[in-house]
Design an enzyme around this catalytic site. Sequence first.
Site, mmCIF file in Angstrom:
data_model
loop_
_atom_site.group_PDB
_atom_site.id
_atom_site.type_symbol
_atom_site.label_atom_id
_atom_site.label_comp_id
_atom_site.label_asym_id
_atom_site.label_seq_id
_atom_site.Cartn_x
_atom_site.Cartn_y
_atom_site.Cartn_z
ATOM 1 N N ASP A 1 13.077 -4.820 4.586
ATOM 2 C CA ASP A 1 12.347 -3.562 4.823
ATOM 3 C C ASP A 1 12.923 -2.854 6.049
ATOM 4 O O ASP A 1 14.133 -2.859 6.231
ATOM 5 C CB ASP A 1 10.861 -3.892 5.027
ATOM 6 C CG ASP A 1 9.985 -2.733 4.556
ATOM 7 O OD1 ASP A 1 9.257 -2.869 3.567
ATOM 8 O OD2 ASP A 1 10.092 -1.675 5.193
ATOM 9 N N HIS B 1 6.433 -0.739 8.254
ATOM 10 C CA HIS B 1 6.212 -1.330 6.928
ATOM 11 C C HIS B 1 6.547 -2.816 6.915
ATOM 12 O O HIS B 1 5.763 -3.639 6.462
ATOM 13 C CB HIS B 1 7.112 -0.567 5.940
ATOM 14 C CG HIS B 1 6.611 -0.514 4.547
ATOM 15 N ND1 HIS B 1 7.271 -1.106 3.521
ATOM 16 C CD2 HIS B 1 5.509 0.040 4.011
ATOM 17 C CE1 HIS B 1 6.615 -0.896 2.383
ATOM 18 N NE2 HIS B 1 5.542 -0.187 2.663
ATOM 19 N N SER C 1 2.902 -2.174 -2.034
ATOM 20 C CA SER C 1 3.582 -2.709 -0.837
ATOM 21 C C SER C 1 2.825 -3.889 -0.296
ATOM 22 O O SER C 1 3.395 -4.835 0.212
ATOM 23 C CB SER C 1 3.643 -1.634 0.250
ATOM 24 O OG SER C 1 4.635 -0.715 -0.040
#
Lengths: 803, 87
Positions: A65, A106, A280
Amino acid sequence: DYKPAPPLSLSSPAHSNIFYNDAKWSSMWYIHCNDDVHNCQSDMNIMGAWKRGYTGKNVVVTILDDGIERNHPDLFQNYDPQASFDVNGNDMDPMPRYDASNENKHGTRCAGEVAAAANNSHCIVGIAYNARIGGVRMLDGDVTDMVEAKSLSLQPQHIDIYSASWGPDDDGKTVDGPASLARQAFENGIRMGRKGRGSIFVWASGNGGRSRDHCSCDGYTNSIYTISISSTAESGRKPWYLEECSSTLTTTYSSGENYDRKIITTDLRHRCTDSHTGTSASAPMAAAIIALALEANPLLTWRDVQHIIVKTSRAGHLSAPDWKTNAAGYNVSHLYGFGLMDAEAMVKEAERWKQVPAQHVCVENADRQIRTIRPEHVVRSVYKATGCTDNPNHVIYLEHVVVRITITHPRRGDLSINLTSPSGTKSQLLANRLFDHSMEGFKNWEFMTTHCWGEKAAGDWVLEIYDSPSQLRSQKVPGKLKEWSLVLYGTSLHPYILSSDKQRSTDMLTPTEEEEYDGPCDPECNESGCEGPGPHHCINCLHYFLKFKNNTRMCVSECPSGFFRDDKKRCKKCSSLCETCVGSRSDQCTTCRSGLHLSEGANTCVASCGDSFYLDHDSNSCRRCPESCKRCASSNICTECKPGMSLQGNKCQMTCNPGTYYNGHRRACEPCHPACATCAGTGIEACTRCADGYLFEDWRCVSTCSSGYYLSEQTSDNGQVQRSCKKCDHSCYECSGPGERNCSSCVNGYNLEAGACVVSTICKDANEESWAEGSFCMLVKKNNLCQRKVLQQLCCRTCSQKG
Amino acid sequence: PPCKARIYTNHWAVRIAGGADVAGRIADKYGYRNMGQIGNLKDHYHFFHSRTIKRSTLSSRGRHSFISMEPKVEWIQQQVVKRRIKR
């Protein structure tokens, strides 16, 4: 000699109710048990796996990520530098780039879900809170094929699980996937990763929060090498952002609507957050649950993991309009794959798992017949697959199925594609995409479905391509299906049976664990064998199988009452009112539950027979009344007729106009005899009412009364004079009215006397012989001496004459 | 609709048989910097060409592009920026 596994002792310390001092522990509903149930279980059963001692020890997970805040209080304990790298910066430190927008949060959020430390009074508890966690910073810069390949092939002998929550733009018009280097990295990892057992790639299914997209246009989730993860809200409802496609394998919780409870995880700058949403949040959760299973059995291959997921995921309370049971007995949906992951069930399966046989890849011949795709039409192409029986890549039992398709089309978004397996399982490979105006079509694009998992490969596969124009299009250039081919992945041996010569990796079994079952199988098991003596231990059934809610199934020789057998040897429930049936609808009953009756023709079960039906007690069914009956007591006793018919006895006949009657032979109304006003049939004897000028006489209409009848006039209630000919009294020959006193003539042998007919003796009138001039009887009559009996008899004739 | 322009970078992926030394020599010969193997993809190397525009809608031209003529170079791919969205 079959020994059931010893029951888990719940007394050991590990089973005391688990509590952690982490700040947000109480908000982690997706891990908790339900509040008020002892030995409770959340739907993903994570506590159940923890109670069995599995928390991710010795398993390495990395998050591909935008970096990982490796010094976060909840992450630094489990952080693994050997599972980390900064591809964007080309250095070893994956710390995210900080800026005011906090856009690079994230990766850190995903990492916390997996392996945030437990009981450190900080933030949350990771699902695999003893696993090693790394991060690859690869999204924070130019993402190229090479960047992806470097990330996917980082330390494949050290890293077990790669988790990614990103993909091509889900703008509803992109078709994109891993390019050549990334594809090689996937294949490399699968082939050589984890000492040959294959890297585990976990991927968030295609949503990105924009609508009208379809995750089958996302090549990462379409890959057989990735475990594509979908999301559901706590309620089990479909979250707004979810896309459906047939490549999704399983589901974990995530955020849903704003009123649904959220996922809590670590955030940048040593914080916590409940803003991590979408698939996610689901992918890392799945990665962590797989880590628990890998701890239970480190020897699992990448395919073993997918098989265990298919076997243990459950539809449960997940609501989807398209749940179906495939021919192998698995429930599957385009929204959630095989359902919600069950961590405890996975670790239990993992503990005793026998490696599945080697993967075979059967590339069926391409169908290169070009077909034109016309608007509002369907192109249907059937391919008879053999499963490559004639070569070493023979596939009998399916895993993934890939369809490689080349289509030219003026507007790609107008296409939708279905694939139906030989067992009848229909997968939607592509749905319409409103925003996809592309004229590029599909060039050898690989659509994938997991929905046929466990089914047989050989047979007719049906590809259907629909063209539904969403707006006016030039007709000059219709679409064309140029070529399509099937790639069947699976095994030639049954994946879960032990074949004696099969190489078994027994080192994963400790001596105390249960040995394989090699005792006799239940008679209802087929040649595939069994894992225990009972009918629910069969690998496959000889006749039919009953499937229970907890995903177990039992082999039966016949389906029990209340069930019917379908074409896939499954016993499926009848509608609740049926006793026996031929299908699950309420109009497919063959017999009814007690107290109900089968309605003939409708095949439904009813409490009472409706109009035009009568209850046949012998067959306990509502049978149809004769054609013209509205109500009847039996097949030949009509009690009420339909409009236009009239009851004639027990039958209904067509109601004819006055002056006509219903001719049953000719099935028409025919005129009565002219003398009849109404009649029941032909001829003058069939009159039911006479025409004017005629008189009713014994079902006949006559102009004047026949002899032996007299004219009767009766005034009816409505003042009408009814004239008819009534029969004279039997003592009269003719009469002028009713009774024996109105005779007007008598039959021979009777004399009329005062209106009555009396038996006459031989009446020889005295005048005839013995007396001269006959004047004697005249004298008797003149002197009124006829009432004297003797004289009456002597002069019977003269006395009986009038006057 | 406007077709999506490809964005070419100044990074290349190259597959060269014969090992890292061979790769290094070829890189030097054509002015690339060999950044090393790509992950664990055998014989695949990351080459960087500093004199090529960092981002361009045109694939790069010039002497360095003759590298593809090298017999040891089995495959070469100028890297293109891909749009990747977090879920």
